[in-house]
Design a protein around this motif. Structure first.
Motif, short mmCIF file in Angstrom:
data_model
loop_
_atom_site.label_atom_id
_atom_site.label_comp_id
_atom_site.label_asym_id
_atom_site.label_seq_id
_atom_site.Cartn_x
_atom_site.Cartn_y
_atom_site.Cartn_z
N LEU A 219 -22.17 4.84 1.85
CA LEU A 219 -22.19 5.24 0.44
C LEU A 219 -21.69 4.08 -0.40
CD1 LEU A 219 -20.46 8.72 0.89
CD2 LEU A 219 -22.88 8.18 1.13
N ILE A 220 -22.51 3.63 -1.34
CA ILE A 220 -22.16 2.49 -2.18
C ILE A 220 -21.95 2.97 -3.62
CG2 ILE A 220 -22.88 0.23 -3.04
CD1 ILE A 220 -24.74 0.05 -0.59
N ASP A 221 -20.78 2.70 -4.15
CA ASP A 221 -20.58 2.92 -5.59
C ASP A 221 -21.29 1.79 -6.33
OD1 ASP A 221 -19.27 5.29 -5.67
OD2 ASP A 221 -17.27 4.46 -6.07
N GLN A 222 -22.46 2.10 -6.86
CA GLN A 222 -23.23 1.10 -7.59
C GLN A 222 -22.39 0.48 -8.70
OE1 GLN A 222 -27.08 2.52 -8.74
NE2 GLN A 222 -27.32 1.03 -10.39
N ARG A 223 -22.57 -0.80 -8.95
CA ARG A 223 -21.81 -1.44 -10.03
C ARG A 223 -21.95 -0.64 -11.32
NH1 ARG A 223 -23.62 -7.29 -11.39
NH2 ARG A 223 -23.28 -7.60 -9.15
N GLY A 224 -20.81 -0.41 -11.96
CA GLY A 224 -20.78 0.41 -13.17
C GLY A 224 -20.39 1.86 -12.93
N THR A 225 -20.28 2.25 -11.64
CA THR A 225 -19.95 3.64 -11.32
C THR A 225 -18.72 3.70 -10.41
OG1 THR A 225 -21.20 3.86 -9.24
CG2 THR A 225 -22.43 4.07 -11.29
N GLY A 226 -18.11 4.86 -10.35
CA GLY A 226 -17.02 5.11 -9.40
C GLY A 226 -15.93 4.07 -9.47
N ARG A 227 -15.77 3.33 -8.35
CA ARG A 227 -14.71 2.33 -8.23
C ARG A 227 -15.21 0.91 -8.44
NH1 ARG A 227 -15.30 6.56 -5.76
NH2 ARG A 227 -13.66 7.96 -5.02
N SER A 228 -16.50 0.74 -8.67
CA SER A 228 -17.11 -0.59 -8.77
C SER A 228 -17.34 -0.98 -10.23
CB SER A 228 -18.44 -0.62 -8.01
OG SER A 228 -18.27 -0.29 -6.65
N ASP A 270 -20.27 -7.71 -19.67
CA ASP A 270 -21.64 -8.11 -19.99
C ASP A 270 -22.57 -7.00 -19.49
OD1 ASP A 270 -24.12 -9.21 -20.35
OD2 ASP A 270 -23.64 -11.14 -19.42
N LEU A 271 -22.96 -6.11 -20.38
CA LEU A 271 -23.70 -4.91 -19.99
C LEU A 271 -25.11 -5.20 -19.53
CD1 LEU A 271 -22.48 -2.47 -22.80
CD2 LEU A 271 -21.50 -2.92 -20.54
N ARG A 272 -25.55 -6.43 -19.64
CA ARG A 272 -26.88 -6.80 -19.13
C ARG A 272 -26.87 -6.94 -17.61
NH1 ARG A 272 -27.64 -12.35 -22.00
NH2 ARG A 272 -25.48 -12.45 -21.18
N ARG A 273 -25.70 -6.93 -17.00
CA ARG A 273 -25.57 -7.22 -15.55
C ARG A 273 -25.42 -5.95 -14.72
NH1 ARG A 273 -27.78 -11.89 -16.51
NH2 ARG A 273 -26.57 -13.16 -18.00
N PHE A 274 -25.85 -4.81 -15.24
CA PHE A 274 -25.66 -3.55 -14.53
C PHE A 274 -26.99 -2.82 -14.32
CE2 PHE A 274 -21.56 -4.70 -16.08
CZ PHE A 274 -20.67 -4.26 -15.11
N THR A 275 -28.00 -3.57 -13.93
CA THR A 275 -29.33 -3.02 -13.77
C THR A 275 -29.60 -2.66 -12.31
OG1 THR A 275 -30.32 -5.19 -13.37
CG2 THR A 275 -30.16 -4.45 -15.67
N THR A 276 -30.76 -2.06 -12.09
CA THR A 276 -31.19 -1.72 -10.73
C THR A 276 -31.40 -2.96 -9.89
OG1 THR A 276 -32.26 0.26 -11.64
CG2 THR A 276 -32.93 -0.43 -9.43
N VAL A 277 -31.85 -4.04 -10.51
CA VAL A 277 -32.06 -5.29 -9.78
C VAL A 277 -30.75 -5.76 -9.16
CG1 VAL A 277 -32.72 -7.71 -10.02
CG2 VAL A 277 -34.02 -5.95 -11.22
N GLU A 278 -29.68 -5.73 -9.95
CA GLU A 278 -28.37 -6.15 -9.43
C GLU A 278 -27.86 -5.17 -8.38
OE1 GLU A 278 -27.17 -8.96 -10.02
OE2 GLU A 278 -28.18 -9.62 -11.84
N ALA A 279 -28.13 -3.89 -8.58
CA ALA A 279 -27.69 -2.89 -7.61
C ALA A 279 -28.32 -3.12 -6.24
CB ALA A 279 -28.03 -1.49 -8.12
N ALA A 280 -29.60 -3.47 -6.21
CA ALA A 280 -30.27 -3.73 -4.94
C ALA A 280 -29.70 -4.99 -4.27
CB ALA A 280 -31.77 -3.88 -5.17
N ARG A 281 -29.37 -5.99 -5.06
CA ARG A 281 -28.74 -7.20 -4.50
C ARG A 281 -27.37 -6.86 -3.90
NH1 ARG A 281 -30.21 -10.84 -9.81
NH2 ARG A 281 -32.36 -11.41 -9.21
N ASP A 282 -26.64 -6.00 -4.59
CA ASP A 282 -25.34 -5.59 -4.08
C ASP A 282 -25.47 -4.83 -2.76
OD1 ASP A 282 -24.17 -6.69 -6.32
OD2 ASP A 282 -24.00 -4.79 -7.40
#
Length: 595
Positions: A219-228, A270-282
């Motif tokens: 289970l991954i807390d996607q950046r911008g959610t939970g603890r990330s 920087d709210l531009r850095r919280f997209t699905t593209v970044e989530a997949a990289r994470d």
């Protein structure tokens, strides 16, 4: 609703209830367990009386589930405590709940205890989880029976500036119980956008329990959610806040503006850095940290978009994919929201008109709906379904559309809409408000609005033509997102992001026939683009979120567990082609004998 702007993703916990006066987790209004069969087609509910609900439905019911049955193993049941004077709906053969619960004599239970304890001891000795491997630490997660492993990886805020600001990406592993675990874990992607996967650990552990024998669940807390690096607005999804704060459009927009400015002031703002593209990289960084050669992906609702992007970026690391409630990258959510909600509501009206019981009790439902819309805006005095406080507010057409759209996510909630609309035409609005607020109770229902809008404003709004208005009674949904995204920072996405290409691995797509947000039409388009390795299954009489159904859970397990691709694609789903819709809700004391 925490905000009329936030997509009510049914991967979140649903407190199934209509105008529940008191919300105490897992209990009804006087502290006793609420009652309902949770895993059988038909969703027959026996509901008890609540003092605050008397003027509306006269009952309250709760189930901490994602959808009817979600979070409970097959054949589980909850106890029923009918209120005085309440006659439960008459069961039919098709709708008779079949629970595994049995009443046993005290002596028999006492004799069984030594055997149970021995079994538990042997199970513990045979568990393959053991101590956390290097890089992880033992942890306990809410609702999970066995110990978990928790970890984090340092990730650059921007992939274009790897030496710049970094964030901590948190993830949790529910380790396989067998010592002979499979090498390919299951990655679970939550919905929203804006939901924490780790907060859903208890539900996921039960939903995907079959996997936990041989495969780790990640289970991954996607950046911008939970603890990330969370992007949380003050008061997000607070069920006790005044109703007007979520219904007054000007208040909502001012609150979002304040939230955006506060988030931008954060070190990772920087709210531009919280997209699905970044989530997949994470997610790929987590796979590397775990040392897994290939992974299986399970995405629900918005999480399906993350899974598709992960496949686009790292196809060789993927073994199988399950997409439940497909939200493709080319969806243009604001326009899709309006169109799909209208289609689901129109289908509800047709079902009522063609169902003898509903048509008899609500012969003028379509006319009543038109009258309600025409009478707005208007001033109302409402009792808050959670706090019980009296409130005065102005209800608009936009508010009404938002209140009606929320229950459409779950057919069992939608079955209460005819009565709620009937009540509203008579000036009693509490039932409709209570239905709408039934989505989003509990910690697992939390949506990080900052992450939510960072995704939609960057990925969906640019696809909405500036001059193209949404149509129908739910058109205001698109207008709200236009206003919210007007000043929200937008990311520059890869040119290929919005295109779904041929899949090199088997993909199972699941849709509910009555889903108001990710209906089958989206999955059909994605399945065609993915090619011959994609299989699309539409579940009859189902709303948003199919993993709630035992037959679907079995299908998903066999699909992932199949030894080869041919076997995976040939797995039979076992779900009935025809499933009964939940019967129209009848208020206590209002039941009529069928002819």
């Amino acid at each position: 609703m925490a905000s009329a702007l936030v997509d009510r993703d049914l991967s979140m916990t649903v407190a199934v209830g209509l105008n529940a006066g008191t919300r105490r987790r897992g209990t009804d209004t006087d502290g006793r367990n609420a009652i309902m069969p949770v895993d059988r087609p038909g969703h027959v509910f026996s509901l008890r009386t609540s003092a605050q609900a008397q003027a509306a439905f006269g009952h309250a019911a709760r189930a901490d589930t994602l959808a009817p049955g979600l979070g409970h193993r097959p054949s589980a049941c909850l106890r029923i405590h009918p209120a005085p004077g309440f006659t439960p709906l008459p069961p039919t053969e098709a709708l008779q709940p079949r629970c595994a619960c049995r009443q046993r004599k005290r002596g028999r239970r006492a004799r069984a205890r030594p055997l149970v304890l021995l079994t538990m001891l042997l199970a513990g000795l045979g568990s393959g989880a053991g101590a956390a491997p290097p890089g992880l630490e033992d942890c306990r997660l809410r609702g999970v029976e066995h110990p978990a492993w928790c970890g984090k990886v340092q990730r650059p805020l921007s992939a274009d500036a790897p030496q710049g600001a970094h964030i901590e990406l948190h993830y949790a592993v529910l380790p396989a119980l067998s010592r002979q675990r499979k090498p390919d874990p299951v990655f679970f992607f939550a919905g929203g956008p804006g939901q924490s996967a780790i907060d859903l650990a208890g539900t996921v552990a039960q939903l995907l329990a079959r996997f936990s024998n041989r495969r780790d669940l990640v289970l991954i807390d996607q950046r911008g959610t939970g603890r990330s690096a969370p992007l949380v607005c003050e008061g997000d999804d607070d069920p006790t806040r005044p109703l007007r704060d979520g219904l007054d459009e000007a208040r909502v927009q001012r609150a979002l503006t304040r939230c955006r400015r506060a988030l931008e002031a954060l070190p990772y703002g920087d709210l531009r850095r919280f997209t699905t593209v970044e989530a997949a990289r994470d997610a790929e960084a987590v796979r590397v940290a775990l040392g897994a050669e290939r992974v299986n992906l399970v995405g629900v609702s918005y999480g399906t978009r993350v899974a598709l992007e992960y496949l686009r970026q790292t196809p060789r690391a993927v073994r199988r994919i399950v997409l439940d409630g497909v939200a493709p990258p080319d969806m243009a959510l604001p326009l899709a929201f309006a169109r799909d909600a209208q289609a689901a509501f129109d289908a509800l009206l047709v079902r009522c008109e063609t169902d003898a019981a509903c048509a008899r009790r609500h012969p003028g439902l379509r006319v009543q709906w038109t009258q309600l819309l025409a009478a707005l805006p208007r001033e109302l005095n409402l009792v808050h379904p959670v706090t019980g406080r009296q409130e005065q507010l102005t209800l608009t057409r936009e508010n009404l559309a938002g209140l009606v759209r929320a229950p459409l996510y779950a057919p069992v909630l939608a079955s209460g809409l005819p009565l709620a609309i009937d009540e509203a035409t008579q000036g009693r609005w509490e039932a409709l408000v209570g239905l709408a607020l039934a989505l989003g109770a509990g910690r697992s229902g939390h949506i990080a609005q900052g992450q939510h809008f960072s995704v939609i404003c960057s990925e969906d709004m640019p696809q909405v033509p500036a001059g193209e208005p949404a149509q129908g009674d739910f058109a205001s949904l698109a207008d709200r997102y236009r206003e919210a995204c007007r000043d929200w920072p937008r990311a520059v996405l890869p040119a290929a992001f919005h295109r779904v290409g041929l899949s090199t691995v088997p993909v199972l797509l699941l849709s509910g026939a009555a889903d108001p947000v990710t209906p089958p039409r989206h999955a059909q388009r994605v399945a065609a683009a993915l090619g011959p390795r994609a299989r699309h299954v539409v579940i009859a009489a189902a709303g948003h979120g199919q993993l709630a159904l035992p037959c679907v859970r079995e299908l998903v397990h066999r699909f992932v567990d199949a030894e080869d691709e041919v076997g995976a694609l040939e797995v039979r789903d076992g779900c009935p082609r025809e499933r009964p819709w939940p019967p129209v809700f009848v208020a206590p004391g209002g039941a009529e004998e069928d002819d």
